[in-house]
Design a protein around this motif. Structure first.
Motif, mmCIF file in Angstrom:
data_model
loop_
_atom_site.group_PDB
_atom_site.id
_atom_site.type_symbol
_atom_site.label_atom_id
_atom_site.label_comp_id
_atom_site.label_asym_id
_atom_site.label_seq_id
_atom_site.Cartn_x
_atom_site.Cartn_y
_atom_site.Cartn_z
ATOM 1 N N PRO A 1 -1.245 16.938 -0.803
ATOM 2 C CA PRO A 1 -0.257 18.006 -0.982
ATOM 3 C C PRO A 1 0.649 18.131 0.243
ATOM 4 O O PRO A 1 0.230 17.871 1.362
ATOM 5 N N MET A 2 1.902 18.525 -0.021
ATOM 6 C CA MET A 2 2.847 18.714 1.076
ATOM 7 C C MET A 2 2.453 19.938 1.878
ATOM 8 O O MET A 2 1.986 20.930 1.320
ATOM 9 N N PRO A 3 2.661 19.886 3.182
ATOM 10 C CA PRO A 3 2.352 21.085 3.976
ATOM 11 C C PRO A 3 3.349 22.192 3.658
ATOM 12 O O PRO A 3 4.496 21.940 3.304
ATOM 13 N N ALA A 4 2.908 23.414 3.782
ATOM 14 C CA ALA A 4 3.778 24.563 3.516
ATOM 15 C C ALA A 4 4.816 24.678 4.621
ATOM 16 O O ALA A 4 4.536 24.362 5.782
ATOM 17 N N PRO A 5 6.040 25.129 4.289
ATOM 18 C CA PRO A 5 7.045 25.297 5.333
ATOM 19 C C PRO A 5 6.653 26.431 6.262
ATOM 20 O O PRO A 5 5.954 27.358 5.862
ATOM 21 N N PRO A 6 7.101 26.367 7.505
ATOM 22 C CA PRO A 6 6.760 27.448 8.426
ATOM 23 C C PRO A 6 7.425 28.745 7.982
ATOM 24 O O PRO A 6 8.614 28.783 7.703
ATOM 25 N N VAL A 7 6.660 29.794 7.888
ATOM 26 C CA VAL A 7 7.170 31.058 7.394
ATOM 27 C C VAL A 7 7.523 31.993 8.545
ATOM 28 O O VAL A 7 8.478 32.741 8.474
ATOM 29 N N ALA A 8 6.809 31.926 9.622
ATOM 30 C CA ALA A 8 6.995 32.877 10.712
ATOM 31 C C ALA A 8 8.396 32.799 11.301
ATOM 32 O O ALA A 8 8.997 33.813 11.617
ATOM 33 N N ASP A 9 8.960 31.609 11.459
ATOM 34 C CA ASP A 9 10.258 31.472 12.091
ATOM 35 C C ASP A 9 11.397 31.391 11.088
ATOM 36 O O ASP A 9 12.546 31.247 11.481
ATOM 37 N N GLN A 10 11.101 31.487 9.811
ATOM 38 C CA GLN A 10 12.137 31.328 8.802
ATOM 39 C C GLN A 10 13.203 32.412 8.943
ATOM 40 O O GLN A 10 14.383 32.141 8.857
ATOM 41 N N PHE A 11 12.799 33.639 9.169
ATOM 42 C CA PHE A 11 13.740 34.739 9.319
ATOM 43 C C PHE A 11 13.522 35.365 10.687
ATOM 44 O O PHE A 11 13.078 36.498 10.798
ATOM 45 N N ALA A 12 13.845 34.630 11.725
ATOM 46 C CA ALA A 12 13.660 35.141 13.073
ATOM 47 C C ALA A 12 14.641 36.279 13.327
ATOM 48 O O ALA A 12 15.784 36.224 12.914
ATOM 49 N N ARG A 13 14.185 37.290 13.969
ATOM 50 C CA ARG A 13 15.015 38.444 14.277
ATOM 51 C C ARG A 13 15.931 38.100 15.449
ATOM 52 O O ARG A 13 15.483 37.560 16.451
ATOM 53 N N PRO A 14 17.219 38.412 15.321
ATOM 54 C CA PRO A 14 18.109 38.163 16.452
ATOM 55 C C PRO A 14 17.642 38.942 17.675
ATOM 56 O O PRO A 14 17.113 40.046 17.556
ATOM 57 N N ALA A 15 17.858 38.365 18.840
ATOM 58 C CA ALA A 15 17.324 38.948 20.065
ATOM 59 C C ALA A 15 18.340 39.785 20.816
ATOM 60 O O ALA A 15 18.001 40.399 21.809
ATOM 61 N N GLY A 16 19.590 39.819 20.365
ATOM 62 C CA GLY A 16 20.626 40.533 21.092
ATOM 63 C C GLY A 16 20.525 42.038 20.946
ATOM 64 O O GLY A 16 19.714 42.557 20.180
ATOM 65 N N PRO B 1 0.849 -1.197 0.000
ATOM 66 C CA PRO B 1 0.000 0.000 0.000
ATOM 67 C C PRO B 1 0.887 1.250 0.000
ATOM 68 O O PRO B 1 2.020 1.214 0.461
ATOM 69 N N PRO B 2 0.371 2.340 -0.538
ATOM 70 C CA PRO B 2 1.169 3.568 -0.545
ATOM 71 C C PRO B 2 1.418 4.068 0.879
ATOM 72 O O PRO B 2 0.634 3.789 1.784
ATOM 73 N N PRO B 3 2.500 4.791 1.094
ATOM 74 C CA PRO B 3 2.782 5.303 2.434
ATOM 75 C C PRO B 3 1.718 6.303 2.864
ATOM 76 O O PRO B 3 1.033 6.893 2.035
ATOM 77 N N PRO B 4 1.589 6.511 4.171
ATOM 78 C CA PRO B 4 0.579 7.458 4.658
ATOM 79 C C PRO B 4 0.833 8.855 4.089
ATOM 80 O O PRO B 4 1.962 9.302 3.993
#
Length: 171
Positions: A38-53, A30-33
């Motif tokens: 469709p593939m889920p979209a990559p997380p966008v919010a944390d892709q370019f996290a602002r440095p905290a320093g 049987p095909p895999p689960p």
């Protein structure tokens, strides 16, 4: 015309041919689960996290060049220490001040390439196009052969760093 003569609607895959029972072939697994979904979209919010320093200081390019000449080049080591340390505290990545000065003392021609690269990395981490890269260091060497190359390198790199800090609210 009967329904058996109608072909399958367009876009419908043909039915899979089952292996005949006498062929000895095992049935297809049987095909895999999730197969066919469709593939889920990559997380966008944390892709370019602002440095905290903390945000670094804006330094006048003209004043830095003047201090370099007045101190007979000693200010270059102070400058390397200050800006590399600020970038390390801000982003949590990079050389840091002490290591940058050690590299400047031992491998003097490498530090302009490293500084331009780290400034460009600040921009990339925030999701922006970097105005300077490691290749900007080529203004320093072999750009020194045309005498104005190191000045062009410094103006471009210091301006990019000042604009980055200004974009974060530094004055």
């Amino acid at each position: 015309m009967t329904t058996s003569e109608n072909p399958a609607p367009r876009g419908t895959p043909p039915p899979a041919a089952a292996s005949p029972p006498w062929s000895g072939a095992a049935p297809a697994p049987p095909p895999p689960p999730g197969y066919g979904q469709p593939m889920p979209a990559p997380p966008v919010a944390d892709q370019f996290a602002r440095p905290a320093g903390p945000v670094g200081r804006i330094r006048s390019t003209g004043m830095m060049i003047l201090l370099f000449f007045v101190t007979l080049g000693i200010w270059a080591f102070v400058y390397y220490y200050l800006v590399h340390e600020e970038m390390k505290r801000h982003s949590g990545e990079g050389l840091g001040g002490v290591f940058a000065v050690v590299i400047a003392i031992i491998f003097g021609l490498v530090n302009p390439f490293l500084l331009s690269h780290e400034v460009g990395q600040l921009y990339e981490r925030s999701g922006r196009q970097p105005p300077v890269t490691v290749l900007t260091g080529l203004w320093f060497f072999p750009g020194a052969l045309i005498l104005v190359g190191p000045f062009i390198w410094f103006v471009r790199t210091n301006r990019a760093l000042n604009e980055y800090w200004a974009g974060l609210g530094a004055r």
